[in-house]
Design an enzyme around this catalytic site. Structure first.
Site: not given
Ligand code: NAP
Length: 267
Positions: A144, A157
């Site tokens: 991130s 985080y």
């Molecule tokens: N969206 C943003 O703005 C953003 C910005 C910077 C970085 N990121 C990074 O990009 C990645 C994806 O982000 P996103 O926004 O797409 O997140 P999201 O929509 O909240 O999805 C998170 C994913 O992680 C899984 N997860 C959460 N806890 C888990 C656990 N204990 N075991 C296995 N799987 C788990 C969730 O599935 P389940 O709940 O089904 O387990 C879900 O599939 C993350 O690493 C995030 O930090 C996102």
């Protein structure tokens, strides 16, 4: 070298595939013909996705409903991946918390460290020997822009993503000329779904629509970058701005500014 071509044997693994960027990464890889192993806790969503991608692209999609923050559940998956032909690993699952860390739930903070940092380390080390032996593979890590700087009110985080960012870019240096590609995805805000106006977060309200990037766009540029073995992919204008401020701004200045902004998210 390019990424390994899809075969009936090899698999691309996507963690956090049940929503957001992970679902989009899985769809992008399936569209390029890769058979998949989809990982997250919500097996029902993974099964639906597997069915949809199999029908649309004629690939094979296997589901592993695993809590990656739980070492006992993670162990068998780590063992399985170390024994299989994994062509691509997208270490993408992650969670975030906001607010002063002393006021947050201790168990959830520990789970966040375990998921965002330790599981990334474990899964990467599981697939690495096989990739090196085959002289081919791709590892994408979702870090991130938050991992580039200290962020009060987002401490666990930001620190866990600092691990992800630094681990990824360090590993890349070790794998030069190995045939294994390593790319860091370091986004700022990515709009994974359209917010309900009544429940929109402060970020949703403050950032104009045209400045957001979508999960689909993020997934496409990430897999393109991995195929070209780029060091880091930073999708969108805000992400690039955050990245420059976090990497090159004086920390004494960026930390209080970021902290004040994240205090509102914690509220
Ligand atoms: N969206 C943003 O703005 C953003 C910005 C910077 C970085 N990121 C990074 O990009 C990645 C994806 O982000 P996103 O926004 O797409 O997140 P999201 O929509 O909240 O999805 C998170 C994913 O992680 C899984 N997860 C959460 N806890 C888990 C656990 N204990 N075991 C296995 N799987 C788990 C969730 O599935 P389940 O709940 O089904 O387990 C879900 O599939 C993350 O690493 C995030 O930090 C996102």
């Amino acid at each position: 070298m390019s990424l390994p071509s899809p075969t009936s044997e090899n698999r691309a693994v996507v963690t956090g595939a049940s929503s957001g960027i992970g679902t989009a990464l899985a769809a992008e890889l399936a569209g390029r013909g890769h058979s998949l192993i989809l990982v997250a806790r919500r097996g029902d969503l993974l099964n639906e996705l597997a069915q949809r991608l199999t029908l649309a692209h004629g690939i094979t999609a296997e589901v592993r409903a695993v809590d990656l923050s739980d070492r006992a559940q993670r162990g068998p998956l780590v063992e399985e991946l170390s024994a299989r032909n994994i062509s691509i690993l997208c270490n993408n699952a992650g969670i975030a918390t906001f607010g002063p860390v002393a006021q947050l739930d201790l168990e959830y903070e520990r789970a966040q460290m375990e998921l965002n940092a330790v599981a990334v380390h474990d899964l990467t080390l599981a697939v690495l020997p096989g990739m090196i032996a085959r002289g081919a593979g791709g590892i994408l890590i979702s870090g991130s822009a938050a991992g580039n700087m200290p962020i009060p009110n987002n401490a666990t985080y930001a620190a866990s993503k600092a691990f992800a960012n630094t681990f990824c870019e360090s590993l890349r240096g070790e794998l030069k000329d190995s045939g294994v590609h390593v790319t860091l995805l370091a986004p700022g805000p990515v709009r994974t779904e359209l917010p309900d106006p009544a429940e929109a977060s402060i970020v949703d309200r403050m950032v104009p629509d045209f400045m957001w990037v979508s999960s689909e766009y993020t997934a496409k540029v990430s897999i393109d970058a991995l195929a070209r073995n780029k060091m880091r992919v930073v999708p969108g204008l805000i992400s690039k701005g955050m990245s420059v401020a976090g990497q090159y701004g004086p920390r004494a200045l960026t930390a209080p500014i970021a902290g004040a902004f994240y205090r509102k998210l914690g509220g």
